[in-house]
Design a protein around this motif. Structure first.
Motif, PDB file in Angstrom:
ATOM      1  N   CYS A 191       0.816  -1.209   0.000  1.00  0.00           N
ATOM      2  CA  CYS A 191       0.000   0.000   0.000  1.00  0.00           C
ATOM      3  C   CYS A 191       0.852   1.262   0.000  1.00  0.00           C
ATOM      4  CB  CYS A 191      -0.917   0.012   1.229  1.00  0.00           C
ATOM      5  SG  CYS A 191      -2.465  -0.855   0.970  1.00  0.00           S
ATOM      6  N   VAL A 228      -3.659   2.532   2.729  1.00  0.00           N
ATOM      7  CA  VAL A 228      -4.153   1.539   3.678  1.00  0.00           C
ATOM      8  C   VAL A 228      -5.626   1.787   3.989  1.00  0.00           C
ATOM      9  CG1 VAL A 228      -3.989   0.738   6.074  1.00  0.00           C
ATOM     10  CG2 VAL A 228      -1.916   1.011   4.702  1.00  0.00           C
ATOM     11  N   LEU A 232      -8.542  -0.943   3.171  1.00  0.00           N
ATOM     12  CA  LEU A 232      -9.373  -1.435   4.273  1.00  0.00           C
ATOM     13  C   LEU A 232     -10.860  -1.239   3.963  1.00  0.00           C
ATOM     14  CD1 LEU A 232      -7.390  -0.276   7.414  1.00  0.00           C
ATOM     15  CD2 LEU A 232      -8.000  -2.649   6.861  1.00  0.00           C
ATOM     16  N   GLU A 236     -13.519  -4.231   3.791  1.00  0.00           N
ATOM     17  CA  GLU A 236     -14.694  -4.220   4.664  1.00  0.00           C
ATOM     18  C   GLU A 236     -15.979  -4.274   3.858  1.00  0.00           C
ATOM     19  OE1 GLU A 236     -16.036  -1.989   8.791  1.00  0.00           O
ATOM     20  OE2 GLU A 236     -14.486  -1.082   7.536  1.00  0.00           O
ATOM     21  N   VAL A 256      -5.215  -0.559  10.712  1.00  0.00           N
ATOM     22  CA  VAL A 256      -5.541  -1.977  10.605  1.00  0.00           C
ATOM     23  C   VAL A 256      -6.102  -2.495  11.929  1.00  0.00           C
ATOM     24  CG1 VAL A 256      -4.592  -4.275  10.167  1.00  0.00           C
ATOM     25  CG2 VAL A 256      -3.825  -2.331   8.795  1.00  0.00           C
ATOM     26  N   ALA A 259      -9.692  -1.467  12.291  1.00  0.00           N
ATOM     27  CA  ALA A 259     -10.543  -2.273  11.414  1.00  0.00           C
ATOM     28  C   ALA A 259     -10.746  -3.668  11.998  1.00  0.00           C
ATOM     29  CB  ALA A 259      -9.915  -2.363  10.023  1.00  0.00           C
ATOM     30  N   ARG A 260      -9.683  -4.253  12.536  1.00  0.00           N
ATOM     31  CA  ARG A 260      -9.807  -5.582  13.144  1.00  0.00           C
ATOM     32  C   ARG A 260     -10.749  -5.543  14.345  1.00  0.00           C
ATOM     33  NH1 ARG A 260      -4.740  -6.696  12.909  1.00  0.00           N
ATOM     34  NH2 ARG A 260      -4.167  -6.178  15.061  1.00  0.00           N
ATOM     35  N   VAL A 264     -13.115  -6.766  10.905  1.00  0.00           N
ATOM     36  CA  VAL A 264     -12.457  -7.042   9.630  1.00  0.00           C
ATOM     37  C   VAL A 264     -11.267  -7.967   9.888  1.00  0.00           C
ATOM     38  CG1 VAL A 264     -11.316  -6.036   7.605  1.00  0.00           C
ATOM     39  CG2 VAL A 264     -13.127  -4.760   8.796  1.00  0.00           C
ATOM     40  N   ALA A 266      -8.106  -8.300   9.188  1.00  0.00           N
ATOM     41  CA  ALA A 266      -7.039  -7.464   8.627  1.00  0.00           C
ATOM     42  C   ALA A 266      -5.779  -7.639   9.459  1.00  0.00           C
ATOM     43  CB  ALA A 266      -7.474  -6.000   8.611  1.00  0.00           C
ATOM     44  N   SER A 268      -1.360  -6.854   9.940  1.00  0.00           N
ATOM     45  CA  SER A 268      -0.216  -5.975   9.693  1.00  0.00           C
ATOM     46  C   SER A 268       1.077  -6.767   9.722  1.00  0.00           C
ATOM     47  CB  SER A 268      -0.129  -4.878  10.765  1.00  0.00           C
ATOM     48  OG  SER A 268      -1.170  -3.941  10.633  1.00  0.00           O
TER      49      SER A 268
END
Length: 468
Positions: A191, A228, A232, A236, A256, A259-260, A264, A266, A268
């Motif tokens: 990204c 990023v 994301l 999502e 990230v 989002a997690r 999600v 996701a 890293s």
């Protein structure tokens, strides 16, 4: 405990470290697999079995490097190692599994790029797996992805930069995510927002500031975080898992993490050089040797990224190994837009990080194993065969001397290049003996078994191993 398989190797007296526990046990090995973990001295080795004395050593699972480029061509440059050279370097640094990238050249199908790279696996001293790569969506891609996942290649690399070479547009990324979601696969994304980078580089060129010494300025942190956030949002929107390679800033990792927290899937990845080196290298005598993408960041950014490792926000740590030499780097040092990006690091990943994080900053050895062994195996569909010392797992072991100190010198390493970004760095902790599939490949720092027996690993669909 041992079943019908006879014991042919016993590792005695060491402290085994897995991601979730450590303890003093003997490790019993037979037929290339771990047969059992038993109380020290409780099992007598049968006649003919080899014994390794691990007293005073940590016994770690062989490292799993989720991010290696072997013999990688980008533009006019090709990195200098083959599978034999890359895996030799890997095992000397305690890594016993590498995950390489099959990146298609212009006009090449993703499936054909995988077939060509997979054919090289048997040159290796250790096992390897592959990430595929999709650059452009067309009617053939869904069937190719179905075939790749069925054949054990479940992760697909995508780029949001390098326009005209490997960059994929937003629709291609969304379609690939959706297709892989239904197949048990996952995209892994580089990204950086290409339009931001292009604009900054054009302004740098106009100002005469486009050489290697200005590299950090030409790929700003904002380009990474902006990309990023966008990826994301795509993941999502289609409820697909996504893995971000070489995240270089705490802000990117935090995106990230949030989002997690929303549900999600996701993840890293950080890489060693972003956790250890900083952008002061670009003010040194050889800035070109440190040109990588994303670039090295400020000391404050590096410290923030390290704190995310300690706080369990970083899921894996790779090397992003690219084995160019100093001549290749120097040839275009005047213009980073034409330079080969990447640093050699498959051999130094584990020792440098053990010294920096475990010895220097008190990171628990279990967490070290989690991010360098167990989680890379899980997120590449290789767990519990790889990344853990447990009955049934491959007998890939690194006997680690946690107190030995050495100075890193490129002449004493095994990578196919004439430099290391860690030249002269003193580190504490290094693997002394490395076992691959039950064979002692490195013994007391010397190559004990040069026979290439590497296998291409078929990754399992990720639904069973993804971390929530």
């Amino acid at each position: 405990m041992t079943g019908a398989e006879p014991i042919d190797l016993v590792v005695r007296g060491g402290t085994v470290v897995n991601a979730d526990w450590r303890g003093r046990v003997d490790v019993l090995v037979g037929g290339g697999r771990i047969l059992g973990l038993v109380e020290p001295g409780s099992c007598q080795a049968p006649a003919g079995a080899r014994e390794l004395d691990a007293h005073g050593r940590l016994v770690l699972p062989g490292g799993v490097d989720p991010h290696c480029h072997v013999g990688f061509t980008s533009g006019e440059f090709t990195s200098l190692d083959d599978y034999r050279q890359a895996t030799t370097a890997a095992v000397f640094g305690g890594t016993t599994t590498i995950v390489d990238f099959a990146i298609p050249r212009p006009g090449e199908r993703p499936a054909d790029a995988v077939a060509a790279q997979r054919a090289k696996a048997d040159q290796g001293l250790c096992d390897s797996a592959l990430h595929a790569c999709v650059v452009e969506w067309d009617a053939s891609v869904p069937e190719q992805l179905r075939g790749l996942v069925a054949d054990g290649v479940v992760t697909v690399k995508m780029f949001t930069t390098y326009r005209g070479e490997t960059m994929a547009d937003e629709r291609t990324i969304l379609n690939t995510m959706t297709c892989l979601r239904d197949l048990g696969g996952m995209v892994v994304v580089h990204c950086e927002a290409d339009h931001i980078i292009t604009d900054v580089q054009e302004r740098g060129a106009a100002a005469g500031a486009i050489d290697a010494g200005h590299h950090a300025e030409t790929r700003p942190e904002l380009a990474e975080t902006a990309s990023v956030a966008e990826i994301l949002a795509v993941a999502e929107s289609v409820a697909a898992p996504v893995y971000f390679v070489h995240q270089s800033t705490p802000e990117a990792v935090d995106l990230v993490t949030r989002a997690r927290d929303r549900g999600v899937l996701a993840y890293s990845e950080a890489v060693a050089h972003h956790l250890v080196l900083d952008d002061s290298a670009y003010a040194g005598p050889h800035p070109e040797r440190f040109v990588c993408c994303p670039p090295l960041r400020s000391p404050d950014t590096v410290a923030g990224l390290r704190s995310r490792v300690a706080r369990r926000r970083v899921t894996t740590i790779g090397s992003d190994h690219c084995c160019y030499d100093s001549a290749q780097k120097e040839s275009t040092r005047h213009d980073v837009r034409a330079m080969p990006n990447g640093l050699p690091g498959v051999e130094t990943r584990m020792p440098v990080l053990f010294s920096e994080l475990v010895v220097g900053r008190g990171l628990p050895a279990e967490r070290f194993v989690e991010v360098l062994c167990a989680n890379p195996a899980r997120l590449n569909g290789l767990y519990p065969r790889k990344g853990v010392i447990a009955p049934g797992a491959d007998a890939d072991l690194a006997l680690w001397d946690p107190s030995t100190t050495r100075e890193i010198r490129s002449a004493e390493l095994h990578m196919a290049t004439d430099y290391t970004p860690y030249e002269g760095r003193r580190v504490t902790g290094w693997p002394t003996t490395v076992v691959v599939g039950g064979r002692v490949v490195v013994a007391d720092g010397h190559l004990a078994d040069p026979t290439p027996r590497g296998q291409h690993l078929r990754s399992a669909p990720l639904a069973r191993t993804l971390l929530c």
